[in-house]
Design an enzyme around this catalytic site. Structure first.
Site, PDB file in Angstrom:
ATOM      1  N   TYR A 167      62.589  25.274  36.516  1.00  0.00           N
ATOM      2  CA  TYR A 167      61.662  25.977  37.369  1.00  0.00           C
ATOM      3  C   TYR A 167      61.828  27.689  36.960  1.00  0.00           C
ATOM      4  CZ  TYR A 167      59.674  27.594  41.757  1.00  0.00           C
ATOM      5  OH  TYR A 167      58.761  28.174  42.972  1.00  0.00           O
ATOM      6  N   SER A 192      57.313  33.452  41.318  1.00  0.00           N
ATOM      7  CA  SER A 192      58.270  33.133  42.402  1.00  0.00           C
ATOM      8  C   SER A 192      59.162  34.344  42.278  1.00  0.00           C
ATOM      9  CB  SER A 192      58.948  31.938  42.049  1.00  0.00           C
ATOM     10  OG  SER A 192      60.209  31.949  42.672  1.00  0.00           O
TER      11      SER A 192
HETATM   12  P1  NAD Z   1      54.100  22.601  47.901  1.00  0.00           P
HETATM   13  O1  NAD Z   1      54.549  21.472  47.359  1.00  0.00           O
HETATM   14  O2  NAD Z   1      53.402  22.539  49.430  1.00  0.00           O
HETATM   15  O3  NAD Z   1      52.605  22.803  47.078  1.00  0.00           O
HETATM   16  C1  NAD Z   1      52.345  22.289  45.615  1.00  0.00           C
HETATM   17  C2  NAD Z   1      51.034  21.767  45.510  1.00  0.00           C
HETATM   18  O4  NAD Z   1      50.959  21.208  44.206  1.00  0.00           O
HETATM   19  C3  NAD Z   1      51.054  20.288  46.376  1.00  0.00           C
HETATM   20  O5  NAD Z   1      50.003  20.491  46.931  1.00  0.00           O
HETATM   21  C4  NAD Z   1      51.258  19.413  45.052  1.00  0.00           C
HETATM   22  O6  NAD Z   1      50.488  18.141  45.667  1.00  0.00           O
HETATM   23  C5  NAD Z   1      50.396  20.035  44.044  1.00  0.00           C
HETATM   24  N1  NAD Z   1      50.784  19.460  42.669  1.00  0.00           N
HETATM   25  C6  NAD Z   1      52.090  19.107  42.350  1.00  0.00           C
HETATM   26  N2  NAD Z   1      52.025  18.431  41.290  1.00  0.00           N
HETATM   27  C7  NAD Z   1      50.510  18.707  40.769  1.00  0.00           C
HETATM   28  C8  NAD Z   1      49.974  18.560  39.431  1.00  0.00           C
HETATM   29  N3  NAD Z   1      50.668  17.933  38.374  1.00  0.00           N
HETATM   30  N4  NAD Z   1      48.705  18.847  39.425  1.00  0.00           N
HETATM   31  C9  NAD Z   1      47.958  19.437  40.468  1.00  0.00           C
HETATM   32  N5  NAD Z   1      48.661  19.469  41.617  1.00  0.00           N
HETATM   33  C10 NAD Z   1      50.043  19.354  41.797  1.00  0.00           C
HETATM   34  O7  NAD Z   1      54.700  23.776  47.453  1.00  0.00           O
HETATM   35  P2  NAD Z   1      54.247  25.426  48.070  1.00  0.00           P
HETATM   36  O8  NAD Z   1      55.563  26.233  48.516  1.00  0.00           O
HETATM   37  O9  NAD Z   1      53.017  25.588  48.758  1.00  0.00           O
HETATM   38  O10 NAD Z   1      54.010  25.836  46.401  1.00  0.00           O
HETATM   39  C11 NAD Z   1      52.991  26.651  45.847  1.00  0.00           C
HETATM   40  C12 NAD Z   1      53.218  27.667  44.763  1.00  0.00           C
HETATM   41  O11 NAD Z   1      54.110  28.755  45.107  1.00  0.00           O
HETATM   42  C13 NAD Z   1      54.403  26.930  43.460  1.00  0.00           C
HETATM   43  O12 NAD Z   1      53.759  27.374  42.482  1.00  0.00           O
HETATM   44  C14 NAD Z   1      55.482  27.396  43.919  1.00  0.00           C
HETATM   45  O13 NAD Z   1      56.300  27.231  42.783  1.00  0.00           O
HETATM   46  C15 NAD Z   1      55.244  28.812  44.549  1.00  0.00           C
HETATM   47  N6  NAD Z   1      56.461  29.188  45.360  1.00  0.00           N
HETATM   48  C16 NAD Z   1      56.713  28.658  46.582  1.00  0.00           C
HETATM   49  C17 NAD Z   1      57.700  29.276  47.250  1.00  0.00           C
HETATM   50  C18 NAD Z   1      58.202  28.862  48.805  1.00  0.00           C
HETATM   51  O14 NAD Z   1      59.216  29.331  49.006  1.00  0.00           O
HETATM   52  N7  NAD Z   1      57.493  27.784  49.139  1.00  0.00           N
HETATM   53  C19 NAD Z   1      58.572  30.451  46.646  1.00  0.00           C
HETATM   54  C20 NAD Z   1      58.197  30.769  45.427  1.00  0.00           C
HETATM   55  C21 NAD Z   1      57.008  30.281  44.708  1.00  0.00           C
END
Ligand code: NAD
Length: 269
Positions: A167, A154
Site C-alpha cells: 500500500y 494517502s
Molecule cells: P473504501 O474501501 O470505502 O473505498 C474503496 C472503494 O474502491 C470501494 O468502493 C471499493 O468497492 C472500490 N474498489 C475496490 N477495488 C476496486 C476495483 N478493483 N475497481 C474499482 N473499484 C474498486 O475506502 P476509502 O477509505 O473510501 O478509500 C478511498 C481512497 O482513499 C483509497 O484510495 C484509499 O487508499 C484512500 N485513503 C483512505 C484513507 C482512510 O482513512 N479512509 C486514508 C488515506 C487514503
C-alpha cells in the site's frame, strides 16, 4: 444548476460505491457536475450513491469496472461519452489494502495492490487526458483548465508503514506519477493534483474505529483529535477541481487533522 461551481461538467469517480469516493460523487453532483459512479462489486451500494446524487438534484449513472483491468476501464470511458458526450473531471479514487508482514507478503498481494492503486490510476488518468485534449483542440488559447485529475493518495505517500509495504509503495508511486504527469500536462491546460487523506472513517479502516482502544491510539496520532469524515475530503475535492483552484497543479493536499505534523514531537520529542 447553471450558476453552480461545476455546472455542465462531467466527472468520473472510481470506487464511488462507498467511503470517500461516494462522498466525492455526491459533493461534485451538489456542485452541478454529472457523475459517473464507478463500482466493482456492489451494484446495490453504487445505486445508493446514485440515489443520494439524485436527492441533491444531480445527474448520474453507475458503471461497473474493475480498475485493475484495462479493458474494464476503457469500457467505463466509452459508457461515459455515450451517456454524457464529454468528460471534465477524473477522480482516480479507488484504493485497497491487502496487508501482511513483509516477510510473509505474497507476490500476489503485492501485485493486486499495485495493479489496483497505481496502474489503475495510470490508465484512468491517461484515458481522461486523451479525452480532454480532443475536446479542446487548442488549449493554449484557453484561459482556464480544460480538464482536471485528482489522484487519491494517502499520508502514506510520505509516512512509511510497516506491515503495509504494498500500500505505502503504491501511494509513494502515486506522488511521483502525479507530479510527473502534472508537469507534462500543464502546457495542455490540464491540472493534476493529489489528495492525501489521514485517517478518514470509512469501511477501509473499520477495524480501527470500531474498537475504542485502537481509536484512542489513533487519536494520539491526530493533533486535531478527531477522525476525519468522508465529507472533509469531498469538499476539498470539489474545490480543487473548480476554477477557484485554477492555478494549482502538481500539488498534494494533505487532509489529515495534522497527522503529518510529527505529533510525537509535540511534547518536546
Ligand atoms: P473504501 O474501501 O470505502 O473505498 C474503496 C472503494 O474502491 C470501494 O468502493 C471499493 O468497492 C472500490 N474498489 C475496490 N477495488 C476496486 C476495483 N478493483 N475497481 C474499482 N473499484 C474498486 O475506502 P476509502 O477509505 O473510501 O478509500 C478511498 C481512497 O482513499 C483509497 O484510495 C484509499 O487508499 C484512500 N485513503 C483512505 C484513507 C482512510 O482513512 N479512509 C486514508 C488515506 C487514503
Amino acid at each position: 444548476m447553471e450558476n453552480l461551481l461545476l455546472a455542465n461538467q462531467v466527472a468520473i469517480i472510481t470506487g464511488a460505491s462507498s467511503g470517500i469516493g461516494k462522498a466525492i460523487a455526491i459533493e461534485l453532483a451538489k456542485n452541478g457536475a454529472s457523475v459517473v459512479i464507478n463500482y466493482n462489486s456492489s451494484r446495490e451500494r453504487a445505486l445508493d450513491t446514485l440515489h443520494e446524487v439524485k436527492a441533491e438534484g444531480g445527474k448520474g449513472i453507475i458503471v461497473k469496472a474493475d480498475v485493475s483491468k484495462e479493458k474494464d476501464i476503457l469500457r467505463m470511458f466509452d459508457k461515459t461519452l455515450e451517456t454524457f458526450g464529454r468528460l471534465d473531471i477524473m477522480v482516480a479514487n479507488t484504493g485497497i489494502q491487502v496487508d501482511s508482514p513483509f516477510l510473509q507478503m505474497s507476490t500476489d498481494s503485492w501485485q493486486k495492490v499495485i495493479d489496483t492503486n497505481l496502474t489503475g490510476q495510470f490508465i484512468c488518468a491517461r484515458e481522461a487526458a486523451k479525452i480532454f485534449v480532443k475536446q479542446v483542440p487548442d488549449p493554449e488559447k484557453t484561459e482556464k483548465s480544460i480538464g482536471k485529475i485528482i489522484c487519491m493518495s494517502s499520508v502514506h505517500d510520505m509516512i512509511p508503514w510497516a506491515g503495509h509495504v504494498n500500500y505505502a509503495a503504491s501511494k509513494g508511486g502515486i506522488l511521483m506519477f502525479m507530479k510527473s504527469i502534472a508537469q507534462e500536462l500543464a502546457p495542455l491546460k490540464i491540472r493534476v493534483n493529489a489528495i492525501s487523506p489521514g485517517a478518514i472513517q470509512t469501511p477501509i479502516n473499520k477495524s480501527v474505529w470500531s474498537d475504542p482502544a485502537k481509536m484512542d491510539t489513533l487519536l494520539e496520532l491526530i493533533p486535531y483529535r478527531r477522525i476525519g469524515k468522508p465529507e472533509d475530503v469531498a469538499k476539498a475535492a470539489a474545490w480543487i477541481v473548480s476554477d477557484n483552484a485554477d492555478y494549482i497543479t502538481g500539488e498534494t493536499l494533505y487532509i489529515d487533522g495534522g497527522m503529518m505534523l510529527y505529533p510525537e514531537f509535540a511534547d518536546n520529542g
